[in-house]
Design a protein around this motif. Structure first.
Motif, PDB file in Angstrom:
ATOM      1  N   GLY A   1      51.674  48.613  45.431  1.00  0.00           N
ATOM      2  CA  GLY A   1      51.931  47.488  44.531  1.00  0.00           C
ATOM      3  C   GLY A   1      51.331  46.169  44.972  1.00  0.00           C
ATOM      4  O   GLY A   1      51.630  45.138  44.388  1.00  0.00           O
ATOM      5  N   LEU A   2      50.471  46.169  45.986  1.00  0.00           N
ATOM      6  CA  LEU A   2      49.864  44.911  46.433  1.00  0.00           C
ATOM      7  C   LEU A   2      48.943  44.324  45.376  1.00  0.00           C
ATOM      8  O   LEU A   2      48.867  43.118  45.192  1.00  0.00           O
ATOM      9  CB  LEU A   2      49.077  45.153  47.725  1.00  0.00           C
ATOM     10  CG  LEU A   2      49.885  45.183  49.005  1.00  0.00           C
ATOM     11  CD1 LEU A   2      48.987  45.536  50.177  1.00  0.00           C
ATOM     12  CD2 LEU A   2      50.554  43.839  49.248  1.00  0.00           C
ATOM     13  N   CYS A   3      48.235  45.232  44.687  1.00  0.00           N
ATOM     14  CA  CYS A   3      47.298  44.753  43.671  1.00  0.00           C
ATOM     15  C   CYS A   3      48.044  44.038  42.556  1.00  0.00           C
ATOM     16  O   CYS A   3      47.574  43.038  42.011  1.00  0.00           O
ATOM     17  CB  CYS A   3      46.482  45.906  43.119  1.00  0.00           C
ATOM     18  SG  CYS A   3      47.464  47.327  42.632  1.00  0.00           S
TER      19      CYS A   3
ATOM     20  N   ASN B   1      38.236  39.939  41.580  1.00  0.00           N
ATOM     21  CA  ASN B   1      38.073  40.810  42.742  1.00  0.00           C
ATOM     22  C   ASN B   1      39.252  40.757  43.710  1.00  0.00           C
ATOM     23  O   ASN B   1      39.220  41.386  44.759  1.00  0.00           O
ATOM     24  CB  ASN B   1      36.783  40.444  43.502  1.00  0.00           C
ATOM     25  CG  ASN B   1      36.133  41.662  44.127  1.00  0.00           C
ATOM     26  OD1 ASN B   1      36.297  42.771  43.640  1.00  0.00           O
ATOM     27  ND2 ASN B   1      35.423  41.454  45.214  1.00  0.00           N
ATOM     28  N   LEU B   2      40.312  39.981  43.394  1.00  0.00           N
ATOM     29  CA  LEU B   2      41.403  39.827  44.355  1.00  0.00           C
ATOM     30  C   LEU B   2      42.139  41.157  44.553  1.00  0.00           C
ATOM     31  O   LEU B   2      42.545  41.494  45.674  1.00  0.00           O
ATOM     32  CB  LEU B   2      42.380  38.759  43.873  1.00  0.00           C
ATOM     33  CG  LEU B   2      41.877  37.322  43.993  1.00  0.00           C
ATOM     34  CD1 LEU B   2      42.843  36.360  43.328  1.00  0.00           C
ATOM     35  CD2 LEU B   2      41.678  36.941  45.442  1.00  0.00           C
ATOM     36  N   CYS B   3      42.312  41.932  43.493  1.00  0.00           N
ATOM     37  CA  CYS B   3      43.019  43.200  43.628  1.00  0.00           C
ATOM     38  C   CYS B   3      42.219  44.194  44.460  1.00  0.00           C
ATOM     39  O   CYS B   3      42.778  44.945  45.261  1.00  0.00           O
ATOM     40  CB  CYS B   3      43.303  43.781  42.244  1.00  0.00           C
ATOM     41  SG  CYS B   3      41.844  43.925  41.218  1.00  0.00           S
ATOM     42  N   VAL B   4      40.912  44.183  44.283  1.00  0.00           N
ATOM     43  CA  VAL B   4      40.063  45.102  45.041  1.00  0.00           C
ATOM     44  C   VAL B   4      40.116  44.759  46.523  1.00  0.00           C
ATOM     45  O   VAL B   4      40.177  45.634  47.384  1.00  0.00           O
ATOM     46  CB  VAL B   4      38.618  45.041  44.500  1.00  0.00           C
ATOM     47  CG1 VAL B   4      37.705  45.917  45.326  1.00  0.00           C
ATOM     48  CG2 VAL B   4      38.566  45.437  43.047  1.00  0.00           C
ATOM     49  N   GLU B   5      40.119  43.435  46.807  1.00  0.00           N
ATOM     50  CA  GLU B   5      40.091  43.025  48.210  1.00  0.00           C
ATOM     51  C   GLU B   5      41.401  43.349  48.923  1.00  0.00           C
ATOM     52  O   GLU B   5      41.400  43.638  50.118  1.00  0.00           O
ATOM     53  CB  GLU B   5      39.818  41.521  48.300  1.00  0.00           C
ATOM     54  CG  GLU B   5      38.345  41.198  48.225  1.00  0.00           C
ATOM     55  CD  GLU B   5      38.116  39.736  47.924  1.00  0.00           C
ATOM     56  OE1 GLU B   5      38.833  38.896  48.478  1.00  0.00           O
ATOM     57  OE2 GLU B   5      37.209  39.446  47.129  1.00  0.00           O
ATOM     58  N   ILE B   6      42.497  43.304  48.196  1.00  0.00           N
ATOM     59  CA  ILE B   6      43.781  43.461  48.876  1.00  0.00           C
ATOM     60  C   ILE B   6      44.154  44.924  49.039  1.00  0.00           C
ATOM     61  O   ILE B   6      44.986  45.279  49.870  1.00  0.00           O
ATOM     62  CB  ILE B   6      44.879  42.691  48.101  1.00  0.00           C
ATOM     63  CG1 ILE B   6      46.015  42.306  49.046  1.00  0.00           C
ATOM     64  CG2 ILE B   6      45.415  43.512  46.950  1.00  0.00           C
ATOM     65  CD1 ILE B   6      46.455  40.915  48.864  1.00  0.00           C
ATOM     66  N   CYS B   7      43.536  45.821  48.295  1.00  0.00           N
ATOM     67  CA  CYS B   7      43.937  47.231  48.294  1.00  0.00           C
ATOM     68  C   CYS B   7      43.656  47.861  49.652  1.00  0.00           C
ATOM     69  O   CYS B   7      42.521  47.833  50.128  1.00  0.00           O
ATOM     70  CB  CYS B   7      43.199  47.985  47.203  1.00  0.00           C
ATOM     71  SG  CYS B   7      43.709  49.703  47.082  1.00  0.00           S
TER      72      CYS B   7
ATOM     73  N   LEU C   1      47.439  44.091  35.758  1.00  0.00           N
ATOM     74  CA  LEU C   1      47.811  45.411  36.262  1.00  0.00           C
ATOM     75  C   LEU C   1      49.316  45.615  36.134  1.00  0.00           C
ATOM     76  O   LEU C   1      50.108  44.688  36.259  1.00  0.00           O
ATOM     77  CB  LEU C   1      47.407  45.543  37.738  1.00  0.00           C
ATOM     78  CG  LEU C   1      45.957  45.180  38.024  1.00  0.00           C
ATOM     79  CD1 LEU C   1      45.709  45.156  39.514  1.00  0.00           C
ATOM     80  CD2 LEU C   1      45.019  46.158  37.359  1.00  0.00           C
ATOM     81  N   ALA C   2      49.685  46.875  35.882  1.00  0.00           N
ATOM     82  CA  ALA C   2      51.105  47.234  35.851  1.00  0.00           C
ATOM     83  C   ALA C   2      51.256  48.614  36.463  1.00  0.00           C
ATOM     84  O   ALA C   2      50.383  49.466  36.286  1.00  0.00           O
ATOM     85  CB  ALA C   2      51.628  47.233  34.426  1.00  0.00           C
ATOM     86  N   LEU C   3      52.339  48.808  37.208  1.00  0.00           N
ATOM     87  CA  LEU C   3      52.518  50.073  37.933  1.00  0.00           C
ATOM     88  C   LEU C   3      53.952  50.542  37.717  1.00  0.00           C
ATOM     89  O   LEU C   3      54.892  49.761  37.800  1.00  0.00           O
ATOM     90  CB  LEU C   3      52.253  49.834  39.425  1.00  0.00           C
ATOM     91  CG  LEU C   3      52.595  50.943  40.401  1.00  0.00           C
ATOM     92  CD1 LEU C   3      51.609  52.083  40.264  1.00  0.00           C
ATOM     93  CD2 LEU C   3      52.579  50.405  41.817  1.00  0.00           C
ATOM     94  N   GLU C   4      54.092  51.825  37.396  1.00  0.00           N
ATOM     95  CA  GLU C   4      55.423  52.421  37.315  1.00  0.00           C
ATOM     96  C   GLU C   4      55.456  53.591  38.273  1.00  0.00           C
ATOM     97  O   GLU C   4      54.553  54.433  38.257  1.00  0.00           O
ATOM     98  CB  GLU C   4      55.712  52.900  35.888  1.00  0.00           C
ATOM     99  CG  GLU C   4      56.050  51.768  34.959  1.00  0.00           C
ATOM    100  CD  GLU C   4      55.704  52.115  33.544  1.00  0.00           C
ATOM    101  OE1 GLU C   4      55.617  53.323  33.244  1.00  0.00           O
ATOM    102  OE2 GLU C   4      55.500  51.185  32.753  1.00  0.00           O
TER     103      GLU C   4
ATOM    104  N   LEU D   1      40.978  50.767  44.023  1.00  0.00           N
ATOM    105  CA  LEU D   1      40.366  50.075  42.884  1.00  0.00           C
ATOM    106  C   LEU D   1      38.939  49.696  43.215  1.00  0.00           C
ATOM    107  O   LEU D   1      38.625  49.361  44.360  1.00  0.00           O
ATOM    108  CB  LEU D   1      41.148  48.805  42.568  1.00  0.00           C
ATOM    109  CG  LEU D   1      42.526  48.975  41.949  1.00  0.00           C
ATOM    110  CD1 LEU D   1      43.293  47.682  42.097  1.00  0.00           C
ATOM    111  CD2 LEU D   1      42.414  49.350  40.502  1.00  0.00           C
ATOM    112  N   TYR D   2      38.077  49.772  42.236  1.00  0.00           N
ATOM    113  CA  TYR D   2      36.730  49.237  42.410  1.00  0.00           C
ATOM    114  C   TYR D   2      36.174  48.844  41.051  1.00  0.00           C
ATOM    115  O   TYR D   2      36.657  49.315  40.019  1.00  0.00           O
ATOM    116  CB  TYR D   2      35.827  50.237  43.118  1.00  0.00           C
ATOM    117  CG  TYR D   2      35.468  51.459  42.306  1.00  0.00           C
ATOM    118  CD1 TYR D   2      34.282  51.503  41.574  1.00  0.00           C
ATOM    119  CD2 TYR D   2      36.303  52.571  42.274  1.00  0.00           C
ATOM    120  CE1 TYR D   2      33.951  52.624  40.830  1.00  0.00           C
ATOM    121  CE2 TYR D   2      35.980  53.681  41.533  1.00  0.00           C
ATOM    122  CZ  TYR D   2      34.803  53.702  40.810  1.00  0.00           C
ATOM    123  OH  TYR D   2      34.469  54.795  40.070  1.00  0.00           O
TER     124      TYR D   2
END
Lengths: 256, 170, 345, 366
Positions: A52-54, A92-98, A63-66, A103-104
């Motif tokens: 869930g970091l992204c 690109n913040l989500c890609v960097e934190i994963c 983004l949403a995650l269940e 994610l790409y």
């Protein structure tokens, strides 16, 4: 002298008029894209650890995650991962934190869609098909249900184009039909709701299909191949059943 | 009736209709535009009279330039809404005076038409260089009058500019 | 080849009169046919010209221009025309309806009328008018009124501003336009365009009258409302000037008329300064087409290179530069003619 | 003397040459401008309020959207402000990368300025040539960040990724071609007599007025005031570079054009020095995982963006999100002199004035 600049400008435009054109004729010629080009955001289910970091990093709630925890396991698993592409800032913040490079950004830049619901991409657990665009099934299925029961989601299959001839596609179709049939036997009401509006009719049809497996397999096949035909078949079946039951009622009424 | 006569009557009818439009239209801009059509009709009549130079000058000067000046003048001074800017005068005195003037003019025209003999003998041989003859007259025999008119017009232009822009006070 | 079109016309007339038709009616029919041909040429020319303009601008800007419909995109204009034909014809409520509706029609009528006197080949003018040049200038002046009608009828500030600019510009530029042609008239002693062409069999007036040509070229650009003098449109300032409120076919008529004017003025330029239909080998009517198109290409080249001139600069340029130059040209020409006559050449 | 009525005419917000949603209401007397009122807010996206609901890192892509024509510069200004707030050291290599990308952004913005001035004055082709050259810089941004226009490349404490292979040679290629490009603009646009006639002596901005209004950037330097934050208050590592400040003498539209053309070359000079001296090493400084500046800390940081002095004021309440962000947008302040320089001119001069003041509405309306 007045006019010198005008002449110079004319010379420049003439030079360019005779020079080669620099534009790319897009649909035929594809543009060159650098390695880091940020096109469409892609999610890989198998790499995701559902941390869930992204989701936290995203500035615009794209983004949403269940998640759900399967019985007998302690690890969380992804029930549903949604990318609402229309709000993406491509930062690109989500890609960097994963931590697992789940994610790409792909080089697919043709993100326009004809239908609004196609903008949103929904990823469900990879059984049977890994990537499912959020079609009718994605929007209709309530999230709680999806979380509680990782639906096989075969209903997405109706979005596939008419069956292509090659074998890979054929095999895929077979799988889809199988999944559909399984779903029909397991939870007929839900699937049939796509074909018939009337709740009473759904119950009747479900009861009928429960008895007749051959009929249910035929319906499942039709639903994958041609939704309209399936609808017609269902309607026909219902009228048949109703007539029969009406006749039965008359018969049962008489003795009493 | 020959073809030329037919064309003449057609153009004359067109001109009269346009002139009636000038008088009858209640929008002064429409009147001005009808006036242009009238000028063009008159130019057409000049054409049928075998005077192309005069006809073209009529188009260039009257329909092209004078009409635009009229429209400009109208736009500058117009204060009422355009669609009722040219209504009939309810004032009886002006109505009477205007009718009188128009009647006098018509009577004069009819009288002149009655007393003069039709002198439609061609000025030069048919197909001659009419423009050349005209030029020789203008710049030969009547050169003084021509130049005097030119100087007068120039003075008028200068005067108009001074009136419009004003003179710097010393 | 040379007399191909003329022969067809003569054949037609003799065939009709041979069938018992009065010569007057045969001539009238021929006249109708001629105007029909002119209209066809005008429409076809506009189709080609719009395509050419886009191609030229594309090449100048290192693009390809239209390239999807047909080979090299030649059918693009047809597709655009169809689009314009099917568009809704919007007439805003507060317009002066009659003026608004008739302005584009008058504009196109005036533009087509210009073709009456242009010699489109040897003995191929529709009307061999003795004052042909004057006809061209005076009828060309009428387009001012059409733009004024469009601007006034639209009831829009931008439109009115564009119309006022256009009228001021056209009235100012008519003077150098007429004066610059006077030099040629002085040499030939005639206003008939056919004779002006014939007078150029040895040397083009472009060589004899370079100043007049330059003045005429600039004044004609202004008359045509083409860039860098495209004041009535001036889309960067006046959105679309006098044409702001027009849509669909009415707007297309303005477009059509502007290009029709462009062809007419270029043809006149070719006639007066570049020897008209005269040329070796090829038939006369092909020569005038070649010359006209070359001149139009120059017009396009200018438009896609230069920025727009400011309105007051435009006016002062006409009154302070072009009119004096054209007057000087008349004086020089007069002295030259006297000198040559005195030498007895 | 003829007396005529005055009338108002709306330039924008739907107009071909207002660069976004600018609305200028002009009071006219014929073609002469009596007054202009600038109405802003058509592109208002409440960026400052958004910042209060985003974490410090999350705001970076929004900062890039302030001046979308030179996106690296507002990004740089914002991350430097946060770094100042936290007291974070930025590695040398990251500083150099920032300078290169910032100056390239400035060049790209100025190229677009030249092109849009050309098209606003009616020379369509000028725009196309400028866009063509700007495209090469956009390609460089694509190489580094993957985004061409709105490159969210800066990060708090450094940059998001190291320079890719071949980037340095590509930058050197663009820089060496800059004089050629500028020469072409000079030939087609600046040297054109029609354009000179439309720009020389038009929209004169007096130095006193410019200073009084707080006009900054190339607009101020065109009026002859040598004020550039890269020299006056060097941020980052700008004190190490050698470059000149192009100055105008008259403060008219033509000066504003030529000053920017010269700035393109000066920015090229800075980038060339940075490319030559760039060291190897880290690209990210030591930044805490969760950015929570101490409560009550506030900071104001300003940089020289393509439009002028771009300032960020940040106030922390100790949480992950800033309590208040304020942007001092140069475009907004520069636009305020439009009525002063347009009065008494012609209608067409307003267009030239708007174009040469070079507002970017994303920043002015925020």
């Amino acid at each position: 002298m007045f006019g010198k600049g005008l002449g110079k400008g004319l010379a420049i435009t003439l030079k360019h008029a005779l020079a080669m054109d620099i534009t790319i004729q897009y649909p035929e010629e594809k543009p060159f894209l650098e390695d880091r080009y940020r096109g469409s955001l892609v999610y890989q289910y198998e790499k995701c650890i559902a941390c869930g970091l992204c989701i936290k990093a995203c500035p615009n709630r794209v983004l949403a995650l269940e998640t759900f925890v399967p019985e007998g396991s302690k690890r969380k698993q992804v029930a549903r991962y949604t990318i609402d592409r229309q709000y993406c800032l491509f930062c690109n913040l989500c890609v960097e934190i994963c931590p697992t490079a789940t994610l790409y950004f792909s080089h697919d830049f043709e993100l326009t869609q004809f239908r609004r619901e196609d903008i949103k991409v929904v990823y469900l657990p990879p059984q049977p098909s890994p990537i499912v665009p959020a079609g009718i099934g994605g929007t209709e299925a309530p999230p709680e249900a999806a979380a509680a029961e990782p639906a096989p989601a075969p209903e997405e299959a109706d979005k596939q184009p008419a069956p292509p001839p090659d074998t890979a596609e054929g095999a895929k179709r077979e799988r889809q039909v199988e999944a559909m049939q399984a779903a029909l036997t397991k939870n007929p009401q839900k699937i049939l709701a796509k074909l018939v509006q009337d709740e009473e009719a759904i119950e009747l049809l479900a009861a009928m299909l429960g008895k007749d497996t051959k009929l249910s397999s035929k319906l499942a096949e039709l639903m994958i191949a041609d939704r309209d035909k399936a609808q017609k078949l269902a309607a026909g079946l219902i009228t048949k059943v109703r007539k029969a039951s009406a006749a039965e009622e008359v018969k049962t009424d008489e003795p009493s | 009736m020959s073809l030329a006569d037919g064309v003449f009557f057609l153009i004359a009818a067109f001109t009269l209709a346009a002139a009636a439009g000038v008088v009858l239209s209640s929008n002064i801009i429409h009147s001005a535009l009808f006036l242009i059509l009238t000028f063009l009709g008159v130019a057409g009549i000049y054409f049928t009279l075998d005077a192309p130079f005069l006809a073209l000058v009529q188009v260039l000067v009257y329909a092209g330039a004078v009409a635009v000046l009229i429209i400009f003048a109208i736009m500058l001074v117009m204060s009422t809404p355009a669609h009722q800017s040219n209504r009939f005068q309810p004032n009886r005195v002006t109505l009477f005076l205007g009718t009188l003037l128009a009647g006098l003019l018509t009577a004069t025209l009819v009288y002149i038409g009655l007393i003069t003999q039709p002198a439609l003998a061609p000025v030069g041989p048919s197909g001659a260089d009419m423009i050349g003859i005209l030029a020789n007259l203008m710049l030969g025999r009547y050169v003084v009058a021509f130049e005097a008119a030119a100087v007068l017009l120039l003075l008028a232009v200068v005067g108009a500019i001074i009136l419009a822009r004003g003179v710097e006070e010393k | 080849m040379e007399r191909l079109i003329l022969d067809i016309a003569h054949l037609l007339v003799s065939w009709l009169t041979g069938r018992g038709m009065a010569p007057v009616w045969a001539d009238l029919l021929l006249l109708l046919l001629q105007w029909g041909t002119v209209l066809a040429i005008v429409t076809l020319n506009v189709l080609i010209l719009i395509w050419l303009e886009r191609k030229v601008s594309g090449f100048i800007q290192e693009r390809l221009g239209p390239n999807r419909l047909g080979p090299f995109g030649v059918f693009q204009t047809i597709a655009d025309t169809l689009k314009l034909l099917t568009k809704e014809d919007i007439i805003p409520t507060q317009t002066d309806r009659w003026i608004f509706k008739t302005a584009p029609m008058f504009f196109i009528i005036v533009a087509v009328m210009l073709y009456a006197v242009i010699p489109m080949g040897q003995d191929m003018a529709i009307v061999d008018l003795s004052a042909g040049l004057l006809f061209f200038i005076s009828v060309g002046a009428l387009s001012t009124i059409c733009i004024l009608m469009a601007g006034w009828g639209s009831n829009n500030k931008w439109s009115l501003l564009g119309a006022m600019r256009s009228v001021a510009q056209m009235i100012s530029y008519e003077i150098p336009l007429a004066f610059s042609l006077l030099g040629v008239v002085m040499i030939t002693g005639t206003l008939n365009l056919g004779e002006i062409v014939k007078a150029q069999d040895k040397v083009w007036f472009f060589v004899l009258q370079p100043l007049a040509f330059l003045t005429y070229f600039i004044a004609a650009t202004a008359e045509l409302n083409r860039g860098p003098f495209d004041m009535p449109e001036a889309e960067q300032e006046l959105t679309a000037g006098a044409y702001t409120e027009y849509t669909g076919m009415r707007w297309a008529l303005f477009f059509l008329a502007e290009y029709t004017n462009l062809v007419a003025v270029s043809a006149l330029m070719a006639t007066v300064f570049f020897g008209g239909w005269q040329g070796p080998l090829l038939p006369s009517w092909i020569w005038i087409i070649i010359k006209t198109y070359l001149i139009m290409l120059v017009f396009m080249w200018l438009k896609w290179t230069f920025p727009r001139i400011r309105m007051d600069h435009l006016m002062s340029f006409s009154w302070k530069v072009l009119i004096p130059i054209s007057l000087i040209n008349i004086v020089i020409t007069g002295i030259g003619i006297k000198f040559i006559q005195g030498m007895g050449w | 003397m003829l007396q005529t009525d005055e009338y108002t005419i709306n330039i924008g917000p739907q107009h071909p040459s207002t660069h976004g949603g600018l609305h200028a209401e002009a009071l006219m007397d014929g073609e002469i401008v009596k007054d202009v009122a600038v109405h802003l807010g058509y592109v208002h996206r409440s960026v400052e309020k958004i910042a209060e609901s985003r974490t410090y890192t999350q705001f970076i892509p929004y900062a890039a959207r302030l001046d979308y024509l030179a996106s690296n510069l507002p990004c740089l200004g914002y991350v430097q402000a946060v770094e100042k707030l936290l007291g974070v050291e930025v590695p040398e290599r990251a500083e150099y990368i920032r300078v290169i990308l910032g100056e390239l952004s400035r060049i790209a913005a100025h190229m677009l300025f030249v092109g849009s001035l050309a098209i606003d004055l009616g020379a369509t082709t000028g725009l196309v040539y400028c866009l063509r050259d700007r495209e090469r810089i956009m390609n460089l941004f694509e190489m580094t960040s993957g985004q061409r226009l709105i490159a969210a490349y800066m990060r708090i404490g450094g940059v998001s990724a190291d320079l890719p292979e071949g980037f340095i040679t590509a930058v050197e290629g663009v820089i060496s071609d800059l004089p050629k490009m500028v020469k072409e603009y000079d030939g087609l646009i600046t040297g054109n007599e029609i354009l000179q006639a439309r720009c020389r002596g038009i929209g004169i901005l007096k130095p006193e007025l410019a200073v009084a209004y707080g006009v900054t950037g190339p607009n101020l330097r065109a009026s002859g005031v040598p004020y550039d934050l890269r020299k006056a208050d060097p941020y980052g590592i700008y004190s190490r570079f050698d470059f000149d400040l192009p100055l105008g003498s008259r403060g008219d539209c033509l000066d504003r054009l030529t000053v920017r053309l010269e700035e393109i070359e000066q920015s090229g000079r800075i980038s060339a020095q940075a490319v030559k001296d760039i060291p190897e090493g880290e690209i990210m400084g030591k930044v805490p995982k969760v950015i929570k500046p101490a409560q009550g800390r506030e900071v104001y940081h300003r940089i020289e963006s393509a439009k002028g002095e771009l300032g960020f004021y940040l106030l922390s309440d100790g949480s992950e999100k800033p309590a208040r962000l304020h942007v001092r947008a140069p475009s907004f302040i520069n636009l305020m002199v439009l009525p002063h320089i347009s009065r008494g001119g012609k209608l067409q001069d307003i267009i030239a004035n708007i174009a040469t003041l070079d507002p970017v509405l994303g920043e002015a309306d925020r």
